[in-house]
Design a protein around this motif. Sequence first.
Motif, PDB file in Angstrom:
ATOM      1  N   SER A 459       0.819  -1.211   0.000  1.00  8.58           N
ATOM      2  CA  SER A 459       0.000   0.000   0.000  1.00  8.58           C
ATOM      3  C   SER A 459       0.849   1.257   0.000  1.00  8.58           C
ATOM      4  O   SER A 459       0.317   2.369   0.004  1.00  8.58           O
ATOM      5  N   GLY A 460       2.171   1.093  -0.015  1.00  4.09           N
ATOM      6  CA  GLY A 460       3.055   2.249  -0.042  1.00  4.09           C
ATOM      7  C   GLY A 460       3.454   2.626  -1.449  1.00  4.09           C
ATOM      8  O   GLY A 460       2.830   2.226  -2.430  1.00  4.09           O
ATOM      9  N   SER A 461       4.535   3.381  -1.568  1.00  7.72           N
ATOM     10  CA  SER A 461       4.986   3.856  -2.886  1.00  7.72           C
ATOM     11  C   SER A 461       6.102   2.996  -3.467  1.00  7.72           C
ATOM     12  O   SER A 461       6.468   3.172  -4.632  1.00  7.72           O
ATOM     13  N   ASP A 462       6.651   2.057  -2.681  1.00  8.89           N
ATOM     14  CA  ASP A 462       7.733   1.212  -3.177  1.00  8.89           C
ATOM     15  C   ASP A 462       7.209   0.263  -4.250  1.00  8.89           C
ATOM     16  O   ASP A 462       6.091  -0.251  -4.145  1.00  8.89           O
ATOM     17  N   MET A 463       8.036   0.010  -5.273  1.00 13.09           N
ATOM     18  CA  MET A 463       7.604  -0.877  -6.354  1.00 13.09           C
ATOM     19  C   MET A 463       8.825  -1.482  -7.025  1.00 13.09           C
ATOM     20  O   MET A 463       9.833  -0.808  -7.234  1.00 13.09           O
ATOM     21  N   LEU A 464       8.724  -2.778  -7.355  1.00 11.75           N
ATOM     22  CA  LEU A 464       9.852  -3.517  -7.920  1.00 11.75           C
ATOM     23  C   LEU A 464       9.459  -4.229  -9.204  1.00 11.75           C
ATOM     24  O   LEU A 464       8.396  -4.845  -9.289  1.00 11.75           O
ATOM     25  N   TYR A 575       7.716 -25.870  -4.579  1.00  9.14           N
ATOM     26  CA  TYR A 575       6.691 -25.064  -3.930  1.00  9.14           C
ATOM     27  C   TYR A 575       5.305 -25.269  -4.526  1.00  9.14           C
ATOM     28  O   TYR A 575       5.158 -25.616  -5.707  1.00  9.14           O
ATOM     29  N   LEU A 576       4.285 -24.994  -3.720  1.00 12.54           N
ATOM     30  CA  LEU A 576       2.953 -24.701  -4.221  1.00 12.54           C
ATOM     31  C   LEU A 576       2.891 -23.210  -4.526  1.00 12.54           C
ATOM     32  O   LEU A 576       3.701 -22.427  -4.032  1.00 12.54           O
ATOM     33  N   LYS A 577       1.905 -22.802  -5.345  1.00 13.31           N
ATOM     34  CA  LYS A 577       1.822 -21.414  -5.790  1.00 13.31           C
ATOM     35  C   LYS A 577       0.763 -20.643  -5.004  1.00 13.31           C
ATOM     36  O   LYS A 577      -0.328 -21.139  -4.760  1.00 13.31           O
ATOM     37  N   ASN A 578       1.087 -19.429  -4.651  1.00  9.41           N
ATOM     38  CA  ASN A 578       0.107 -18.461  -4.153  1.00  9.41           C
ATOM     39  C   ASN A 578       0.473 -17.122  -4.765  1.00  9.41           C
ATOM     40  O   ASN A 578       1.354 -16.425  -4.270  1.00  9.41           O
ATOM     41  N   TYR A 579      -0.204 -16.783  -5.869  1.00  9.17           N
ATOM     42  CA  TYR A 579       0.106 -15.564  -6.603  1.00  9.17           C
ATOM     43  C   TYR A 579      -1.002 -14.547  -6.350  1.00  9.17           C
ATOM     44  O   TYR A 579      -2.182 -14.823  -6.613  1.00  9.17           O
ATOM     45  N   VAL A 580      -0.620 -13.387  -5.843  1.00 11.34           N
ATOM     46  CA  VAL A 580      -1.588 -12.373  -5.428  1.00 11.34           C
ATOM     47  C   VAL A 580      -1.324 -11.083  -6.200  1.00 11.34           C
ATOM     48  O   VAL A 580      -0.195 -10.568  -6.197  1.00 11.34           O
ATOM     49  N   TYR A 581      -2.344 -10.561  -6.836  1.00 12.47           N
ATOM     50  CA  TYR A 581      -2.188  -9.353  -7.653  1.00 12.47           C
ATOM     51  C   TYR A 581      -2.018  -8.114  -6.783  1.00 12.47           C
ATOM     52  O   TYR A 581      -2.725  -7.920  -5.787  1.00 12.47           O
ATOM     53  N   ASP A 582      -1.057  -7.288  -7.143  1.00 12.07           N
ATOM     54  CA  ASP A 582      -0.867  -5.987  -6.508  1.00 12.07           C
ATOM     55  C   ASP A 582      -1.753  -4.993  -7.248  1.00 12.07           C
ATOM     56  O   ASP A 582      -1.471  -4.619  -8.388  1.00 12.07           O
ATOM     57  N   THR A 583      -2.849  -4.578  -6.629  1.00 14.99           N
ATOM     58  CA  THR A 583      -3.841  -3.751  -7.316  1.00 14.99           C
ATOM     59  C   THR A 583      -3.307  -2.385  -7.723  1.00 14.99           C
ATOM     60  O   THR A 583      -3.909  -1.709  -8.565  1.00 14.99           O
ATOM     61  N   ARG A 584      -2.185  -1.968  -7.175  1.00 15.52           N
ATOM     62  CA  ARG A 584      -1.585  -0.684  -7.590  1.00 15.52           C
ATOM     63  C   ARG A 584      -1.156  -0.741  -9.053  1.00 15.52           C
ATOM     64  O   ARG A 584      -1.003   0.294  -9.711  1.00 15.52           O
ATOM     65  N   LEU A 585      -0.947  -1.962  -9.566  1.00 15.17           N
ATOM     66  CA  LEU A 585      -0.493  -2.120 -10.947  1.00 15.17           C
ATOM     67  C   LEU A 585      -1.569  -1.740 -11.967  1.00 15.17           C
ATOM     68  O   LEU A 585      -1.281  -1.612 -13.156  1.00 15.17           O
ATOM     69  N   LYS A 586      -2.791  -1.562 -11.512  1.00 15.13           N
ATOM     70  CA  LYS A 586      -3.849  -1.102 -12.418  1.00 15.13           C
ATOM     71  C   LYS A 586      -3.560   0.320 -12.899  1.00 15.13           C
ATOM     72  O   LYS A 586      -4.020   0.718 -13.967  1.00 15.13           O
ATOM     73  N   TYR A 587      -2.820   1.080 -12.107  1.00 20.20           N
ATOM     74  CA  TYR A 587      -2.618   2.492 -12.388  1.00 20.20           C
ATOM     75  C   TYR A 587      -1.163   2.850 -12.699  1.00 20.20           C
ATOM     76  O   TYR A 587      -0.902   3.927 -13.241  1.00 20.20           O
ATOM     77  N   ALA A 588      -0.232   1.981 -12.339  1.00 19.77           N
ATOM     78  CA  ALA A 588       1.178   2.290 -12.557  1.00 19.77           C
ATOM     79  C   ALA A 588       1.960   0.995 -12.685  1.00 19.77           C
ATOM     80  O   ALA A 588       1.492  -0.075 -12.301  1.00 19.77           O
ATOM     81  N   ALA A 589       3.161   1.102 -13.234  1.00 14.89           N
ATOM     82  CA  ALA A 589       4.031  -0.053 -13.406  1.00 14.89           C
ATOM     83  C   ALA A 589       5.423   0.308 -12.901  1.00 14.89           C
ATOM     84  O   ALA A 589       5.755   1.485 -12.749  1.00 14.89           O
ATOM     85  N   PRO A 590       6.275  -0.692 -12.623  1.00 12.11           N
ATOM     86  CA  PRO A 590       7.655  -0.380 -12.235  1.00 12.11           C
ATOM     87  C   PRO A 590       8.372   0.393 -13.339  1.00 12.11           C
ATOM     88  O   PRO A 590       7.965   0.349 -14.507  1.00 12.11           O
ATOM     89  N   PRO A 591       9.448   1.093 -13.011  1.00 19.76           N
ATOM     90  CA  PRO A 591      10.144   1.930 -14.005  1.00 19.76           C
ATOM     91  C   PRO A 591      10.586   1.139 -15.234  1.00 19.76           C
ATOM     92  O   PRO A 591      11.126   0.035 -15.121  1.00 19.76           O
ATOM     93  N   TYR A 592      10.290   1.691 -16.405  1.00 20.16           N
ATOM     94  CA  TYR A 592      10.753   1.157 -17.693  1.00 20.16           C
ATOM     95  C   TYR A 592      10.275  -0.282 -17.941  1.00 20.16           C
ATOM     96  O   TYR A 592      10.918  -1.039 -18.660  1.00 20.16           O
ATOM     97  N   PHE A 593       9.146  -0.636 -17.366  1.00 21.60           N
ATOM     98  CA  PHE A 593       8.665  -2.007 -17.504  1.00 21.60           C
ATOM     99  C   PHE A 593       8.090  -2.230 -18.906  1.00 21.60           C
ATOM    100  O   PHE A 593       7.392  -1.373 -19.442  1.00 21.60           O
TER     101      PHE A 593
END
Length: 617
Positions: A459-464, A575-593
């Motif tokens: 929920s913060g501004s950090d993004m990777l 591993y088993l998978k648990n993939y959870v969408y980061d809803t912030r990606l609806k509005y922005a993407a990591p730099p130069y993605f």
Amino acid sequence: MRTIWRQDDSGSALVLVVGSMMVLAMLALTALAYGLGSQKFARYDEDYSAAIAAAQSGVDDYISRLNRNDSYYSSVDCTNVALRGPAVGTNTCGWGAGTALGWVPVNAANAGSTGAFFHYSVDSSRINTEGTVTLTVTGKSNGRYRTVESAVGKGGSTDYVYYTDFESADPANVQAYPTTPAAACGGAGYSNAKYWWNGRSTASCSEITFASGDTLQGTVFSNDSVLASDPTFTDGFYTANPECQNVTAATAASNWKWCLRKTSGVYSTANFNGHRPQYSTALYLNDNSAAFATYPGCHYYGSTRVIFNSDGTMTVWNKTANNGGQAPLAAAAPAGSTPDCGTLTALDSAAGATVPVPNDLVLYVAAAPSTVTRKQCYSGQIGGAAGYTLPLGTYSSTTPVNPTSSSTPYTYDVNMTESTKYCAEGNLYVEGTLKGRVTVAAAQSVVVTGDIVLAGGLSGSDMLGLVATNSVEAFHPWVAKYSPTKPSGTWVWTASTAGTSNSTVWPRQYNDPTGATSVSGLQIMGSIQTLQHSFYVQQYKVGASLGRLEVDGSIAQRWRGIVGTGSGSVSTTGYLKNYVYDTRLKYAAPPYFPRWVNAKWSQRYFGEISTNPSLKA
């Protein structure tokens, strides 16, 4: 005879009639006054609504221009009246402080004073860092003004929690394919690979299954036909599988399986969580790996290791033996400052170079110059402080040799024997707690050696972003030892196990600083995209179950990467998978993605703001 006189009531009737007429007249006048007053409010409402509609027309106009010219945002179009004004910024149009605002009519046939018009301004400063252009549009109608702010961007893999082009195993995965697979499986290159329905079903490819213990929280997209055994897709499922076209709004939920793989007449099964799966035209990844060498940020050469620190710094090791003395390239963004990427001396030291994260930029690892000898990495060759070194081999000499007899014990991490992992190749090893916004990328692979969590959580501004030309790999060191106590040619296998931060076991674990998630296994908070291959777990076939692999963000890959084996809700290995969408990606993407090859510009978000008084002058 008596005469009886009756009183004449005609006068009272007249009074009654006149009174009734007066009441009716008063009602009529009241209705007229109300009607006249309402007309004013109705006109206000009509103009108010027309102004916001005009603003939306301006958004649509700009998007249509972007879809005709992909770089339209990069300069000022002097022929576009809607852009004209005193505050356009640098332009070749001669527009400046004395330039009148330009207004474009929504309907050219109604360009009079009572018509609807729009004017807009553009801010493209975040196109590389977030992938969007900010558009501020004001609509006016008959003296009423309304302004909206809209983020306009191109679709990409970050629109989905999980995307694959081909559902078969990556043809480069030597565990899935000990020998070169058939052309339909990708053995003869991407252009010759086949989807399940157009030739792969008879090619004996290694087909990967979503198991019942797998959960994908977010929208899933596959160009292929998905093989599944009761996984859960919580928020939507799209596929280019032609059979999915038979699933319509009238189709019973029991037949939604038509959108999944059919093998020998039997359909796969999945829990769609009440969301009807849908057919879509295919979407394609953009292999722009060469472009990362030109993006601003910190560029290193040869195998490089990075640990993100929660204070906004990162510690980097880039050994001189790996980079051939090639100093890192520190490239500034336009109108930005040059990042601190460390010195050769610090990068080569046991402590590494601790420098600020190149915020809103990239961290890229390229191959070392061709003059640097290509050889396997030995213990400590990648980098790390004492007791914090990657377990990448223990050799009797710094030049690795293969065992020739039972009298020559030889221990190493088998992953490092792959030629693409040689020390001079462009591989990035990364873990830690990220504070900032950055995309890490590699000419070969990005290897996740431990949890990567965000200091501010989801929920913060950090993004990777994690982008690899080859693959993004979950580190699973596996040690093979030629033992004198066994017959010649026999190998004894042992493996490291998961542990905690600063321990000597792998992958390393870091706690989510916000406490929002707790993962027993491996956690990656970021958007993963592999441009040519896949996201997978190293040596996924061996060892014990490693728990759950959680990705909080998005995953996109050319072929399916394998993360474990087994069936049901427990993995046998990996591993088993648990993939959870980061809803912030609806509005922005990591730099130069990267974005889709066939992406179109569209409105990412839309909101009304106050109108600048200068626009009403």
